[in-house]
Design an enzyme around this catalytic site. Sequence first.
Site, PDB file in Angstrom:
ATOM      1  N   LYS A 113      13.250  28.120  46.834  1.00 59.06           N
ATOM      2  CA  LYS A 113      13.638  27.136  47.853  1.00 59.06           C
ATOM      3  C   LYS A 113      15.093  27.313  48.282  1.00 59.06           C
ATOM      4  CE  LYS A 113      10.319  23.583  46.502  1.00 59.06           C
ATOM      5  NZ  LYS A 113      10.148  22.478  45.552  1.00 59.06           N
ATOM      6  N   LYS A 192      -3.254  31.751  52.935  1.00 56.37           N
ATOM      7  CA  LYS A 192      -3.545  30.531  52.191  1.00 56.37           C
ATOM      8  C   LYS A 192      -3.289  29.296  53.072  1.00 56.37           C
ATOM      9  CE  LYS A 192      -2.117  27.940  48.223  1.00 56.37           C
ATOM     10  NZ  LYS A 192      -1.216  27.466  47.297  1.00 56.37           N
ATOM     11  N   LYS A 195       0.625  23.685  54.713  1.00 58.59           N
ATOM     12  CA  LYS A 195       1.346  22.955  55.744  1.00 58.59           C
ATOM     13  C   LYS A 195       2.460  23.836  56.313  1.00 58.59           C
ATOM     14  CE  LYS A 195       4.549  19.350  56.189  1.00 58.59           C
ATOM     15  NZ  LYS A 195       5.795  19.216  55.467  1.00 58.59           N
TER      16      LYS A 195
END
Length: 325
Positions: A113, A192, A195
């Site tokens: 991240k 996959k 979102k």
Amino acid sequence: MARILTGIQSTNIPHLGNIIGAMLPAIEMSKNKENECLFFIADLHSLTSIKDATFRKNSTYAVAAAWIALGFDIDKNLLYRQSNITAVCELNWYLNCFTPFPMLANAHSFKDKSDRLSDVNAGLFTYPVLMAADILLYDASIVPVGKDQIQHLEITRDIALKFNNTYGDTFIIPEARIDEQVMIVPGTDGQKMSKSYNNFINIFLPEKELKKSVMGIITDAKSLEEPKNPDSCNVFKLYQLLGTKSQTEELREKYLTGNFGYGHAKTALFELIMEKFNQARSNYSELIDDTSLLETHLNKGEEKAKIISSEVITRVRGKLGLSIL
Ligand code: TRP
């Protein structure tokens, strides 16, 4: 009795990938009389990435409505908002003080991240500690999660062991339950379903829009007449995850025989989704329009969650030499 706990962040309405991959198997598990399931909406974790308050509130309701609409029994089990049990923030602080800094610095989800996102806040860094608090606050023994969360569960176990070694048995050491069988649910573009790739199917959309998103699934350009390979087709892969064995075999035959276009396959998939989720769709649309009923449902879970958590937090405060409130 096994106490099973898992959380879903309130970052959006759950999509077909979340539903097939995580929610339906969890609901199946919750039906077992031997299990008590605590499913919560991780709205505090969503703060690490989402700043829009209205979006958070709506997503929180959407996740709650989806759990109930899909058949999670909230009388037998617990459904609650993470943030409504404030003891989790208290425990989070205690656990912070038992978490070695390098363990968090080396967590791959943080590294990933912090490479990717522009907002690298301290909440992202301590994300796994709050997750440990989520789990340890309720004496949970089993935590169903996706593969990407395995390291977070290891961190939880390490923190709990460290605390127990210092103060004697305090926390139950939880185990991750990873469902190896769950296939990756492909999104409309074949990656996959996620979102973040914007390739998801929202089964709670009005019929027309839902149909449009199913019809938008990417396929190759074979003509109607040509025989087709089902196993390399996203439409077939999704159908296979939802259909019965015989439905799937029937569709496979049609692919292999030819004279069956991708438009036909998509229509078959759309109809299957409508049939399988007919009840869930109507439950969902009733609930999402009635937030006071949703509040009542959530408050019921939150009351039960407070009883469990206050017992644990009292135990922890006692061990730490803090006064009992
Ligand atoms: N981190 C989890 C996810 O993104 C969500 C989560 C938060 C969770 N707290 C948890 C999952 C505790 C299991 C147990 O998928």
